[in-house]
Write a protein that holds these residues in place. Structure first.
Motif, PDB file in Angstrom:
ATOM      1  N   UNK A  25       0.846  -1.196   0.000  1.00 52.20           N
ATOM      2  CA  UNK A  25       0.000   0.000   0.000  1.00 52.20           C
ATOM      3  C   UNK A  25       0.884   1.249   0.000  1.00 52.20           C
ATOM      4  N   UNK A  26       0.577   2.158  -0.918  1.00 51.11           N
ATOM      5  CA  UNK A  26       1.330   3.408  -1.041  1.00 51.11           C
ATOM      6  C   UNK A  26       0.370   4.567  -0.830  1.00 51.11           C
ATOM      7  N   UNK A  27       0.690   5.441   0.114  1.00 47.59           N
ATOM      8  CA  UNK A  27      -0.147   6.612   0.398  1.00 47.59           C
ATOM      9  C   UNK A  27       0.641   7.890   0.123  1.00 47.59           C
ATOM     10  N   UNK A  28      -0.041   8.907  -0.366  1.00 45.00           N
ATOM     11  CA  UNK A  28       0.605  10.201  -0.561  1.00 45.00           C
ATOM     12  C   UNK A  28       0.163  11.151   0.547  1.00 45.00           C
ATOM     13  N   UNK A  29       1.079  12.031   0.934  1.00 47.70           N
ATOM     14  CA  UNK A  29       0.810  13.064   1.943  1.00 47.70           C
ATOM     15  C   UNK A  29       0.268  12.488   3.244  1.00 47.70           C
ATOM     16  N   UNK A  30       0.740  11.321   3.621  1.00 44.30           N
ATOM     17  CA  UNK A  30       0.307  10.664   4.846  1.00 44.30           C
ATOM     18  C   UNK A  30       1.528  10.355   5.704  1.00 44.30           C
ATOM     19  N   UNK A  31       1.287   9.986   6.963  1.00 47.01           N
ATOM     20  CA  UNK A  31       2.396   9.579   7.831  1.00 47.01           C
ATOM     21  C   UNK A  31       2.242   8.118   8.250  1.00 47.01           C
ATOM     22  N   UNK A  32       1.474   7.363   7.470  1.00 51.02           N
ATOM     23  CA  UNK A  32       1.213   5.960   7.783  1.00 51.02           C
ATOM     24  C   UNK A  32       2.345   5.072   7.270  1.00 51.02           C
ATOM     25  N   UNK A  33       2.738   4.110   8.102  1.00 48.79           N
ATOM     26  CA  UNK A  33       3.743   3.147   7.661  1.00 48.79           C
ATOM     27  C   UNK A  33       3.629   1.867   8.469  1.00 48.79           C
ATOM     28  N   UNK A  34       3.898   0.760   7.807  1.00 47.90           N
ATOM     29  CA  UNK A  34       3.971  -0.551   8.440  1.00 47.90           C
ATOM     30  C   UNK A  34       4.773  -1.431   7.492  1.00 47.90           C
ATOM     31  N   UNK A  35       4.812  -2.729   7.741  1.00 50.39           N
ATOM     32  CA  UNK A  35       5.620  -3.597   6.888  1.00 50.39           C
ATOM     33  C   UNK A  35       5.249  -3.482   5.416  1.00 50.39           C
ATOM     34  N   UNK A  36       3.961  -3.319   5.126  1.00 50.85           N
ATOM     35  CA  UNK A  36       3.528  -3.244   3.721  1.00 50.85           C
ATOM     36  C   UNK A  36       2.801  -1.938   3.390  1.00 50.85           C
ATOM     37  N   UNK A  37       3.056  -0.895   4.189  1.00 51.43           N
ATOM     38  CA  UNK A  37       2.496   0.437   3.920  1.00 51.43           C
ATOM     39  C   UNK A  37       3.629   1.466   3.911  1.00 51.43           C
ATOM     40  N   UNK A  38       3.714   2.226   2.836  1.00 48.73           N
ATOM     41  CA  UNK A  38       4.703   3.297   2.729  1.00 48.73           C
ATOM     42  C   UNK A  38       3.998   4.591   2.342  1.00 48.73           C
ATOM     43  N   UNK A  39       4.433   5.681   2.913  1.00 48.28           N
ATOM     44  CA  UNK A  39       3.857   6.991   2.597  1.00 48.28           C
ATOM     45  C   UNK A  39       4.909   7.878   1.947  1.00 48.28           C
ATOM     46  N   UNK A  40       4.464   8.637   0.972  1.00 49.54           N
ATOM     47  CA  UNK A  40       5.342   9.553   0.259  1.00 49.54           C
ATOM     48  C   UNK A  40       4.790  10.969   0.390  1.00 49.54           C
ATOM     49  N   UNK A  41       5.584  11.840   0.974  1.00 48.29           N
ATOM     50  CA  UNK A  41       5.157  13.213   1.261  1.00 48.29           C
ATOM     51  C   UNK A  41       5.992  14.189   0.450  1.00 48.29           C
ATOM     52  N   UNK A  42       5.335  15.128  -0.215  1.00 48.86           N
ATOM     53  CA  UNK A  42       6.050  16.152  -0.967  1.00 48.86           C
ATOM     54  C   UNK A  42       6.444  17.303  -0.047  1.00 48.86           C
ATOM     55  N   UNK A  43       7.667  17.757  -0.160  1.00 49.69           N
ATOM     56  CA  UNK A  43       8.193  18.810   0.711  1.00 49.69           C
ATOM     57  C   UNK A  43       7.699  20.183   0.251  1.00 49.69           C
ATOM     58  N   UNK A  44       6.398  20.406   0.421  1.00 47.91           N
ATOM     59  CA  UNK A  44       5.798  21.679   0.000  1.00 47.91           C
ATOM     60  C   UNK A  44       6.317  22.847   0.826  1.00 47.91           C
ATOM     61  N   UNK A  45       6.886  22.539   2.008  1.00 50.75           N
ATOM     62  CA  UNK A  45       7.458  23.615   2.811  1.00 50.75           C
ATOM     63  C   UNK A  45       8.633  24.281   2.100  1.00 50.75           C
ATOM     64  N   UNK A  46       9.278  23.537   1.208  1.00 48.76           N
ATOM     65  CA  UNK A  46      10.392  24.117   0.456  1.00 48.76           C
ATOM     66  C   UNK A  46       9.898  25.176  -0.530  1.00 48.76           C
ATOM     67  N   UNK A  47       8.835  24.854  -1.260  1.00 47.33           N
ATOM     68  CA  UNK A  47       8.290  25.840  -2.195  1.00 47.33           C
ATOM     69  C   UNK A  47       7.725  27.032  -1.435  1.00 47.33           C
ATOM     70  N   UNK A  48       7.088  26.767  -0.296  1.00 41.77           N
ATOM     71  CA  UNK A  48       6.502  27.850   0.494  1.00 41.77           C
ATOM     72  C   UNK A  48       7.581  28.796   1.015  1.00 41.77           C
ATOM     73  N   UNK A  49       8.722  28.239   1.386  1.00 38.85           N
ATOM     74  CA  UNK A  49       9.833  29.064   1.875  1.00 38.85           C
ATOM     75  C   UNK A  49      10.295  30.034   0.786  1.00 38.85           C
TER      76      UNK A  49
END
Length: 209
Positions: A25-49
């Motif tokens: 399982x792949x989630x975007x913009x989440x903080x969920x993780x387990x053995x078969x769950x990975x989350x991918x978050x975009x560093x929008x704070x960089x663009x905002x800076x």
């Protein structure tokens, strides 16, 4: 592989993942993780800076406004965004930033009506305000998903939370020709330092009024 696009899919993914351990399982913009769950978050704070640098450099009133998302039907969002921007403008704001999807279109429209500066979000929004836009924060979700799927294909998938930023090509800031050369150079310098790792933008989830 199951992909949930949005933070709201994090908890459901964790629940379902227990029942289907062979599925990744792949989630975007989440903080969920387990053995078969990975989350991918975009560093929008960089663009905002970088956008903060641009806005602070271009303002004359020393008042900046930012509009976040408002839940509701798309048309209601746009009207609400427009009204929120008008209220800010009446209080002297001369640069409007949004991260509000359809609601942001209303904010941009209000900025155009008032002939003040605005900043786009998610994609190149210069066509909405060619004379008023300073920049657009661009989120390259395709890059994020490609990296996630690649980890499955090459068997390197691990359940974790991954933050992808400018150096990964996941986010970028498109600078407008409405910027002065000096401001462009200042913004580009910040971008270059973020990409190189010389400048690290703090990831801050604190909600402030």
């Amino acid at each position: 592989v199951v992909i949930g696009h949005g933070y709201e899919f994090g908890d459901p993914a964790l629940e379902v993942a227990e029942t289907y351990p062979a599925t990744k399982f792949i989630c975007t913009e989440s903080d969920a993780s387990s053995d078969n769950v990975a989350s991918y978050v975009m560093a929008c704070e960089q663009t905002a800076y970088v956008e903060g640098i641009i806005a602070a450099s271009m303002t004359k009133s020393d008042k900046l406004g930012a509009i976040g998302p408002i839940h509701g039907d798309s048309l209601v969002k746009i009207v609400n965004g427009y009204e929120a921007a008008k209220a800010m403008i009446e209080n002297g704001v001369d640069v409007i930033k949004h991260c509000a999807n359809a609601c942001g279109n209303g904010a941009i429209a209000a900025a155009v009506d008032a002939d003040i500066w605005c900043q786009g979000d998610s994609y190149d929004q210069s066509s909405l305000a060619p004379e008023n836009i300073l920049d657009s924060a661009i989120y390259n979700l395709d890059v994020v998903i490609d990296k996630a799927i690649e980890s499955v294909v090459d068997d390197s998938f691990e359940g974790d939370v991954y933050n992808l930023g400018m150096a990964d090509g996941a986010v970028e800031v498109l600078l407008s020709d409405n910027l002065t050369d000096e401001v462009k150079a200042t913004a580009q310098d910040a971008i270059d330092k973020i990409v190189s790792g010389e400048l690290e933008v703090e990831r801050d989830y604190t909600l402030r009024d």
